[in-house]
Design a protein around this motif. Sequence first.
Motif, PDB file in Angstrom:
ATOM      1  N   LEU A   1       0.819  -1.223   0.000  1.00  0.00           N
ATOM      2  CA  LEU A   1       0.000   0.000   0.000  1.00  0.00           C
ATOM      3  C   LEU A   1       0.851   1.270   0.000  1.00  0.00           C
ATOM      4  CD1 LEU A   1      -2.915  -0.884   2.469  1.00  0.00           C
ATOM      5  CD2 LEU A   1      -2.815  -1.142  -0.010  1.00  0.00           C
ATOM      6  N   ASN A   2       2.141   1.128  -0.268  1.00  0.00           N
ATOM      7  CA  ASN A   2       3.019   2.300  -0.286  1.00  0.00           C
ATOM      8  C   ASN A   2       2.939   2.971  -1.650  1.00  0.00           C
ATOM      9  OD1 ASN A   2       4.940   4.207   0.146  1.00  0.00           O
ATOM     10  ND2 ASN A   2       6.678   2.791   0.061  1.00  0.00           N
ATOM     11  N   SER A   3       1.942   3.840  -1.805  1.00  0.00           N
ATOM     12  CA  SER A   3       1.767   4.544  -3.064  1.00  0.00           C
ATOM     13  C   SER A   3       1.028   5.843  -2.796  1.00  0.00           C
ATOM     14  CB  SER A   3       0.973   3.669  -4.040  1.00  0.00           C
ATOM     15  OG  SER A   3       0.535   4.456  -5.131  1.00  0.00           O
ATOM     16  N   ASP A   4       1.277   6.855  -3.632  1.00  0.00           N
ATOM     17  CA  ASP A   4       0.596   8.137  -3.458  1.00  0.00           C
ATOM     18  C   ASP A   4      -0.656   8.229  -4.307  1.00  0.00           C
ATOM     19  OD1 ASP A   4       2.343   9.218  -1.617  1.00  0.00           O
ATOM     20  OD2 ASP A   4       3.781   9.745  -3.195  1.00  0.00           O
ATOM     21  N   ARG A   5      -0.921   7.199  -5.102  1.00  0.00           N
ATOM     22  CA  ARG A   5      -2.072   7.252  -6.004  1.00  0.00           C
ATOM     23  C   ARG A   5      -3.376   7.329  -5.238  1.00  0.00           C
ATOM     24  NH1 ARG A   5      -0.830   7.080 -11.686  1.00  0.00           N
ATOM     25  NH2 ARG A   5       1.408   6.779 -11.661  1.00  0.00           N
ATOM     26  N   PHE A   6      -4.415   7.747  -5.928  1.00  0.00           N
ATOM     27  CA  PHE A   6      -5.731   7.899  -5.332  1.00  0.00           C
ATOM     28  C   PHE A   6      -6.226   6.582  -4.739  1.00  0.00           C
ATOM     29  CE2 PHE A   6     -10.347   7.744  -5.592  1.00  0.00           C
ATOM     30  CZ  PHE A   6     -10.671   8.867  -4.853  1.00  0.00           C
ATOM     31  N   GLY A   7      -6.771   6.629  -3.533  1.00  0.00           N
ATOM     32  CA  GLY A   7      -7.365   5.439  -2.940  1.00  0.00           C
ATOM     33  C   GLY A   7      -6.470   4.733  -1.934  1.00  0.00           C
ATOM     34  N   PHE A   8      -5.153   4.912  -2.042  1.00  0.00           N
ATOM     35  CA  PHE A   8      -4.262   4.159  -1.159  1.00  0.00           C
ATOM     36  C   PHE A   8      -4.322   4.658   0.286  1.00  0.00           C
ATOM     37  CE2 PHE A   8      -2.655   2.620  -5.129  1.00  0.00           C
ATOM     38  CZ  PHE A   8      -2.229   1.339  -4.845  1.00  0.00           C
ATOM     39  N   GLY A   9      -4.501   5.983   0.452  1.00  0.00           N
ATOM     40  CA  GLY A   9      -4.635   6.524   1.803  1.00  0.00           C
ATOM     41  C   GLY A   9      -5.841   5.936   2.513  1.00  0.00           C
TER      42      GLY A   9
ATOM     43  N   MET B   1      -8.422   1.997   6.268  1.00  0.00           N
ATOM     44  CA  MET B   1      -9.333   0.883   6.511  1.00  0.00           C
ATOM     45  C   MET B   1      -8.585  -0.321   7.054  1.00  0.00           C
ATOM     46  SD  MET B   1     -11.789   1.196   3.193  1.00  0.00           S
ATOM     47  CE  MET B   1     -12.759  -0.276   3.446  1.00  0.00           C
ATOM     48  N   PHE B   2      -7.396  -0.549   6.548  1.00  0.00           N
ATOM     49  CA  PHE B   2      -6.611  -1.688   7.030  1.00  0.00           C
ATOM     50  C   PHE B   2      -6.264  -1.512   8.507  1.00  0.00           C
ATOM     51  CE2 PHE B   2      -2.782  -4.257   7.632  1.00  0.00           C
ATOM     52  CZ  PHE B   2      -3.169  -5.439   7.029  1.00  0.00           C
ATOM     53  N   PHE B   3      -6.078  -0.251   8.908  1.00  0.00           N
ATOM     54  CA  PHE B   3      -5.691   0.036  10.282  1.00  0.00           C
ATOM     55  C   PHE B   3      -6.880   0.006  11.235  1.00  0.00           C
ATOM     56  CE2 PHE B   3      -4.966   3.059  13.741  1.00  0.00           C
ATOM     57  CZ  PHE B   3      -3.756   2.618  14.240  1.00  0.00           C
ATOM     58  N   SER B   4      -8.103   0.190  10.701  1.00  0.00           N
ATOM     59  CA  SER B   4      -9.264   0.453  11.568  1.00  0.00           C
ATOM     60  C   SER B   4      -9.536  -0.592  12.658  1.00  0.00           C
ATOM     61  CB  SER B   4     -10.511   0.685  10.718  1.00  0.00           C
ATOM     62  OG  SER B   4     -10.860  -0.489  10.036  1.00  0.00           O
ATOM     63  N   PRO B   5      -9.234  -1.888  12.490  1.00  0.00           N
ATOM     64  CA  PRO B   5      -9.497  -2.797  13.613  1.00  0.00           C
ATOM     65  C   PRO B   5      -8.751  -2.424  14.890  1.00  0.00           C
ATOM     66  CG  PRO B   5      -9.147  -4.062  11.624  1.00  0.00           C
ATOM     67  CD  PRO B   5      -8.824  -2.632  11.289  1.00  0.00           C
ATOM     68  N   MET B   6      -7.621  -1.721  14.759  1.00  0.00           N
ATOM     69  CA  MET B   6      -6.863  -1.278  15.938  1.00  0.00           C
ATOM     70  C   MET B   6      -7.689  -0.371  16.833  1.00  0.00           C
ATOM     71  SD  MET B   6      -3.921  -2.149  16.909  1.00  0.00           S
ATOM     72  CE  MET B   6      -3.335  -0.795  17.946  1.00  0.00           C
ATOM     73  N   ILE B   7      -8.670   0.312  16.246  1.00  0.00           N
ATOM     74  CA  ILE B   7      -9.449   1.276  17.017  1.00  0.00           C
ATOM     75  C   ILE B   7     -10.505   0.573  17.865  1.00  0.00           C
ATOM     76  CG2 ILE B   7     -10.928   3.329  16.800  1.00  0.00           C
ATOM     77  CD1 ILE B   7      -8.009   3.677  15.996  1.00  0.00           C
ATOM     78  N   LEU B   8     -10.961  -0.600  17.408  1.00  0.00           N
ATOM     79  CA  LEU B   8     -11.950  -1.340  18.184  1.00  0.00           C
ATOM     80  C   LEU B   8     -11.307  -1.842  19.471  1.00  0.00           C
ATOM     81  CD1 LEU B   8     -13.643  -3.605  15.504  1.00  0.00           C
ATOM     82  CD2 LEU B   8     -14.153  -1.258  16.133  1.00  0.00           C
ATOM     83  N   SER B   9     -12.098  -1.913  20.536  1.00  0.00           N
ATOM     84  CA  SER B   9     -11.561  -2.506  21.749  1.00  0.00           C
ATOM     85  C   SER B   9     -11.382  -3.998  21.507  1.00  0.00           C
ATOM     86  CB  SER B   9     -12.505  -2.263  22.922  1.00  0.00           C
ATOM     87  OG  SER B   9     -13.664  -3.028  22.770  1.00  0.00           O
ATOM     88  N   MET B  10     -10.476  -4.588  22.287  1.00  0.00           N
ATOM     89  CA  MET B  10     -10.253  -6.025  22.151  1.00  0.00           C
ATOM     90  C   MET B  10     -11.528  -6.792  22.442  1.00  0.00           C
ATOM     91  SD  MET B  10      -7.141  -6.794  21.383  1.00  0.00           S
ATOM     92  CE  MET B  10      -5.907  -7.735  22.228  1.00  0.00           C
ATOM     93  N   THR B  11     -12.350  -6.269  23.364  1.00  0.00           N
ATOM     94  CA  THR B  11     -13.584  -6.987  23.676  1.00  0.00           C
ATOM     95  C   THR B  11     -14.543  -6.914  22.505  1.00  0.00           C
ATOM     96  OG1 THR B  11     -14.152  -5.009  24.887  1.00  0.00           O
ATOM     97  CG2 THR B  11     -13.634  -6.938  26.163  1.00  0.00           C
ATOM     98  N   ALA B  12     -14.671  -5.732  21.888  1.00  0.00           N
ATOM     99  CA  ALA B  12     -15.550  -5.631  20.728  1.00  0.00           C
ATOM    100  C   ALA B  12     -15.041  -6.553  19.629  1.00  0.00           C
ATOM    101  CB  ALA B  12     -15.625  -4.189  20.241  1.00  0.00           C
ATOM    102  N   ALA B  13     -13.730  -6.523  19.386  1.00  0.00           N
ATOM    103  CA  ALA B  13     -13.148  -7.405  18.377  1.00  0.00           C
ATOM    104  C   ALA B  13     -13.415  -8.861  18.746  1.00  0.00           C
ATOM    105  CB  ALA B  13     -11.649  -7.146  18.252  1.00  0.00           C
ATOM    106  N   GLY B  14     -13.261  -9.191  20.026  1.00  0.00           N
ATOM    107  CA  GLY B  14     -13.461 -10.561  20.471  1.00  0.00           C
ATOM    108  C   GLY B  14     -14.893 -11.025  20.285  1.00  0.00           C
TER     109      GLY B  14
END
Lengths: 278, 298
Positions: free
Chosen positions: B97-105, B110-123
């Motif tokens: 995903l290392n690119s400056d093209r449209f959509g990569f940001g 989105m790939f990072f978003s599970p980190m925001i959920l609590s472990m309990t919610a994820a569980g």
Amino acid sequence: MWSATERRRPVEWLQFGLGALIVAAMFYPTVWMVLSAFKSNREIFRDPFGLPDEWRWSNFSEAWAQGGLGGLYVNSMIVTLVAVTLAVGCATAAAFAFSRLEFPGRRWLYRLLLIGLLLPPPVVAIPLFGILRDLGLLNTLWALILPGAAWSLSLTVFVMYGYFNSVRPDMEEAALLEGASTWQIFRDISVPMVWPSMLTMAIVNTINIWNELMFALLFITDDDKRTLPVGLIRFFGRYSTDYAMVFAALTITTVPILALYFLLQRHVIAGLSSTAMD
Amino acid sequence: MSEVEGKRLATGRINLLFALPALTLFGLFVLLPIGSSVWFAFTKWNGFTTPEAVGFDNFRRAFRDTVHLWSYVNVTLYILGTLVLEVMFGLVIAVLLNSDRFGFGLMRGMFFSPMILSMTAAGVLWTFVLDYRLGLLNAVLESVGREEWTRPWLSESATALIAIMVVSGWRFAGFYMIIFFAALRRIPRNIYEAATLDGAGPVRQFFTITLPLLRASMMTCILLAVTGGFAGFDLFFTLTNGGPFNATEVPATWIIRQGFDNNQLGYATALTVILAVVVLAVALLFLRISERVNVVRY
């Protein structure tokens, strides 16, 4: 000689397609959770992938009322707000002292504060239980606020100390020559100077404390003092067969946080990556 | 770390006041419990009576407690799994995903978003994904005609630990992706341009340029994954709570069960002391090794 841009095009499409596929697969459980929250139990079982036949908004109001989610939200907010303020405030003052001032024991006290970086919180759960009981704090929100703040200090002091050391103390020295006291220098010059780092650490600590489970599980017994993670587990325990209800509760507790994240995405990611940098 | 060891603004005992709030908080809720656990570890204590000194009994028992010993095997397997599913997967995605093209940001976000959920919610969410009757995973397998592969993922000893590793990977890969991504951005572009002119393909460039230059980040990530893995509690508690038949018991879940379900606080404290010694030893050993190759500097 071949042109680099012409040749790279198909590879870039492949990169985009592959990335999109993996990201979609990773993000799908979240989408599935939100869609299922609108369905009835029968429909979740019959058609797990599709859109809901009928968008049942009532699931949310029911889960909100049954689970007492409002109270859980309030408790989580109080704990997070107070603990994060306490941790970032104390850590900034300490980092200022370690970086800018001289006093006996400066070096070893700094090293001592970093112990928390290497030790995991479960290590103290049991003695901490005894200490909180002796202090009469067990089963109050302070039982989550004070240990939560204390366990955030190591990382926060470490990052703030690094930030202080990367900025020359020219402004502070100028203020000193004009006769400002150490406290005035800290309040009027240093804090505004390191403000961006303080915000970063506030975000990082907010994520950690908002999601904290073990202390909240052990130190709180009254239902009306619980925070979201424990409340969610108990809700799940009680309604584990009422799937629509649990999905609704999950959605209520996660989607606002996710929305906030997508709004502040740049700051959150900058914050988290800076803490893991040298 | 760049250090500006300039002259100090002020000297004297009074300056300790700035560090005092942090030191008090830290002393009371981190250092004091660590210190007192050394005492409790040598006692028999149910939380209500006064602790009674029993010498090394708790430690002798810990080394005969097979579930306790297995919990270290489980957590080691878990850590090895997370090194692949979190750190390596995160690295691969960071490169992809290392690119400056449209959509990569957006894709990185989105790939990072599970980190925001609590472990309990994820569980809780993944309990449903892996559920036998209506789970998403089994539904997917059925829809592609692989009904014989469906199983109760979390309640079979053979798959429970692997299932937890996958959930852990889902949640944390984004975190490591971001660390690697930030490091990738600091590699000057012209190195790759020079390599392309020399005829090196993307795979060769990855192994000869990217990987060596990411070594510092790699060390940080491995350290975080290992120390974080030993402390793993939330996901295990939410998904299986050590079951089925202790197949996913890790030190943290076993400590909590001994301490708070069985009221053996003295014994459980001895187990925490062992855990602390193991984690510290591994972390210090790791830092010593990485210091020798001059990467992670404290």
